[in-house]
Design an enzyme around this catalytic site. Structure first.
Site, PDB file in Angstrom:
ATOM      1  N   ASP A 176      -1.208  -0.941 -10.589  1.00 13.47           N
ATOM      2  CA  ASP A 176      -1.312  -2.207 -10.127  1.00 13.47           C
ATOM      3  C   ASP A 176      -1.177  -2.975 -11.357  1.00 13.47           C
ATOM      4  O   ASP A 176      -1.879  -2.294 -12.619  1.00 13.47           O
ATOM      5  CB  ASP A 176      -2.827  -2.403  -9.512  1.00 13.47           C
ATOM      6  CG  ASP A 176      -2.906  -2.162  -8.296  1.00 13.47           C
ATOM      7  OD1 ASP A 176      -1.749  -2.100  -7.490  1.00 13.47           O
ATOM      8  OD2 ASP A 176      -4.032  -1.711  -7.595  1.00 13.47           O
ATOM      9  N   GLU A 230       1.020  -1.366  -0.051  1.00 12.43           N
ATOM     10  CA  GLU A 230      -0.136  -0.016   0.026  1.00 12.43           C
ATOM     11  C   GLU A 230       0.769   1.266   0.163  1.00 12.43           C
ATOM     12  O   GLU A 230       0.520   2.177   0.300  1.00 12.43           O
ATOM     13  CB  GLU A 230      -0.958   0.044   1.156  1.00 12.43           C
ATOM     14  CG  GLU A 230      -1.713  -1.300   1.397  1.00 12.43           C
ATOM     15  CD  GLU A 230      -2.791  -1.668   0.470  1.00 12.43           C
ATOM     16  OE1 GLU A 230      -2.774  -1.011  -0.613  1.00 12.43           O
ATOM     17  OE2 GLU A 230      -3.263  -2.967   0.443  1.00 12.43           O
TER      18      GLU A 230
END
Length: 509
Positions: free
Chosen positions: A331, A192
């Protein structure tokens, strides 16, 4: 007819960083959340991405991108159970496409294309992926096509994690990558992009010399990597102006009307035969997917992004008075899973950038090239909403924060006692190993993220509490002197959660 002039070389370097991650899904449900998520991402994102990278490697193109591969996703892409499940999923995809060819147009034509695509995937998977992702990625690293980023086991939100378990998860995660890929990463994608002051010292002790943060962590000053505090560990920041051109909370290329719509299914075959059509168009009135229309959009968006990168490098280099470094980070699953055309866009982009005078390199190349500025003190931060810790520590997930703290305390105290009793044994304590394995699965950052974002929140809470129960169940049996029962329980849970086979509780600091 004169040749097209070659654009001037622009100053600095551009780096593309991809973060490949899914939580542990094997043996924990199939649909709508579970193994289906793994197989969809594998077929739509990982297979085409590796196809692109192998093609570029065959052309001896080096330093194309920096690829983060978390230990938990690597474990699934190497796992025999998952490999078998993936092969079956691909065959089922081809059968569904075959069924579509018998339906009325335009679904029949769409089915023909899907049938061919599924056949290609099956052939590729059967020949190249039979031993998992490790041999494929090792080849790409050996060829210099990609730089590997590692990370801690099971993707915990590190700032909230007990320092002992944080250190253990990171060291074991780096060792896991070393065993799989014959390369131990010196760079990581911190789960994260989460950071707490002081974590750089843990990174340095583990042999990590660079890591990713989000742009706001560097107060938007992302034109150079920055050593953190008094260490030599360098933080590279994601350039939001460039990254958001592709994927932002409100806009970006994947939402273009010509691209395949992710959310619209044909309910007979489960295929996705529609294009986006428009932002406010209902699913049942979306237009059929048109590959030629999409292809033109890909070229337009490649050209647009090349222009954005060129201009950003020029303007940032002028601003700081030296060649700048621009990092775009996403991502991996965006490319193919969420954005069907993403892998094709990536391949064309990685060819177009050098042709447009842009130097492309990895984060490791940026370090070697001196794209590093003055030291910086980073604030507590992440790449989540608000760029702080609210997604993983806010009111909506306060119960999970509490659960994690209690489970970690139980696990560490139990493992300490168990190892103290068996510290003269030359072999591993498989019960202690499984307690740590289930604890790491409990504290995965995915569960609070899914709850905070209300994305399969019930599944996320179920998984967090399931692994917490497993930890407590084994620990309780061990603490009450029922060693035989603890061994049976550990073996039982290991059948579902047997990832990270080299995890060794004796290495717990």
């Amino acid at each position: 007819m004169s040749a097209t002039p070659i654009p001037d070389q622009v100053p600095g370097q551009f780096t593309l960083v991809l973060h490949t991650h899914l939580p542990w899904l094997a043996h924990h449900g199939r649909w709508p959340v579970g193994e289906e998520w793994l197989y969809q991402s594998w077929s739509a994102a990982y297979l085409p991405l590796f196809r692109v990278l192998r093609t570029l490697a065959a052309e001896d193109r080096r330093g194309m991108l920096t690829l983060g591969m978390t230990p938990v996703v690597a474990a699934q892409l190497d796992d025999p159970y998952c490999l078998d499940g993936m092969h079956r999923w691909l065959a089922n995809w081809q059968l569904r496409a075959l069924e579509a060819t018998t339906l009325p147009e335009p679904l029949a034509s769409f089915g023909i294309r899907e049938y061919e695509e599924a056949g290609r995937a099956i052939e590729e998977f059967s020949t190249l992926w039979r031993h998992g992702v490790s041999p494929l990625l090792r080849e790409l690293i050996d060829a210099g096509t990609v730089e590997l980023l590692g990370g801690p086991l099971a993707h915990p939100f590190q700032p909230l994690l007990n320092p002992r378990l944080r250190e253990f998860a990171l060291r074991e995660g780096l060792a896991d990558a070393g065993q799989r890929f014959a390369h131990t990463p010196s760079g990581i994608w911190a789960p994260e992009c989460a950071y707490a002051p002081g974590m750089e010292h843990g990174y340095a002790a583990a042999g990590v010399d660079h890591f990713m943060v989000d742009g706001p962590s560097l107060h938007g000053e992302t034109a150079l990597g920055r050593p953190v505090g008094e260490t030599d560990v360098v933080a590279f920041g994601r350039d939001l102006q460039v990254s958001y051109r592709v994927w932002s909370p409100k806009s970006g290329y994947p939402g273009h009307a010509a691209y395949r719509d992710f959310h619209t299914y044909d309910h007979v075959t489960g295929l996705k035969p529609a294009r986006v059509t428009g932002r406010n168009v209902d699913s049942d009135t979306k237009a059929p997917y048109d590959p030629q229309r999409a292809d033109k959009a890909i070229d337009a968006h490649v050209a647009d992004f090349v222009g954005v990168v060129r201009q950003r490098l020029i303007s940032e280099s002028e601003r700081i008075g030296r060649p700048a470094h621009v990092v775009a980070a996403f991502d991996t699953e965006l490319f193919g899973h969420w954005w069907y055309e993403g892998p094709v866009w990536l391949e064309r982009l990685l060819r177009a950038l050098p042709e447009a005078g842009v130097r492309v390199g990895t984060l490791r190349d940026a370090l070697a090239g001196g794209f590093v500025g003055a030291p910086v003190e980073l604030p507590p931060s992440s790449w989540g909403s608000g760029k702080d810790w609210q997604v993983w520590a806010g009111e909506k997930v306060a119960d999970l924060v509490q659960l994690n703290a209690e489970v970690v305390d139980t696990a560490l105290s139990t493992v300490d006692k168990a190892l103290a009793q068996t510290n003269t044994a030359p072999t591993r304590d498989l019960v202690a190993d499984q307690i740590l394995r289930e604890t790491l699965l409990t504290v995965s950052s995915d569960w609070p993220f899914m709850v905070s974002k209300d994305s399969a929140a019930d599944y996320a809470r179920y998984r967090a509490h399931l692994h917490a129960h497993a930890t407590r169940e084994i620990a309780d049996a061990l603490a009450s002197g029922r060693r035989d029962a603890a061994e049976r329980l550990a073996a039982g849970w290991n059948r579902a959660d047997g990832l990270f086979g080299a995890l060794d509780a004796r290495r717990l600091p």
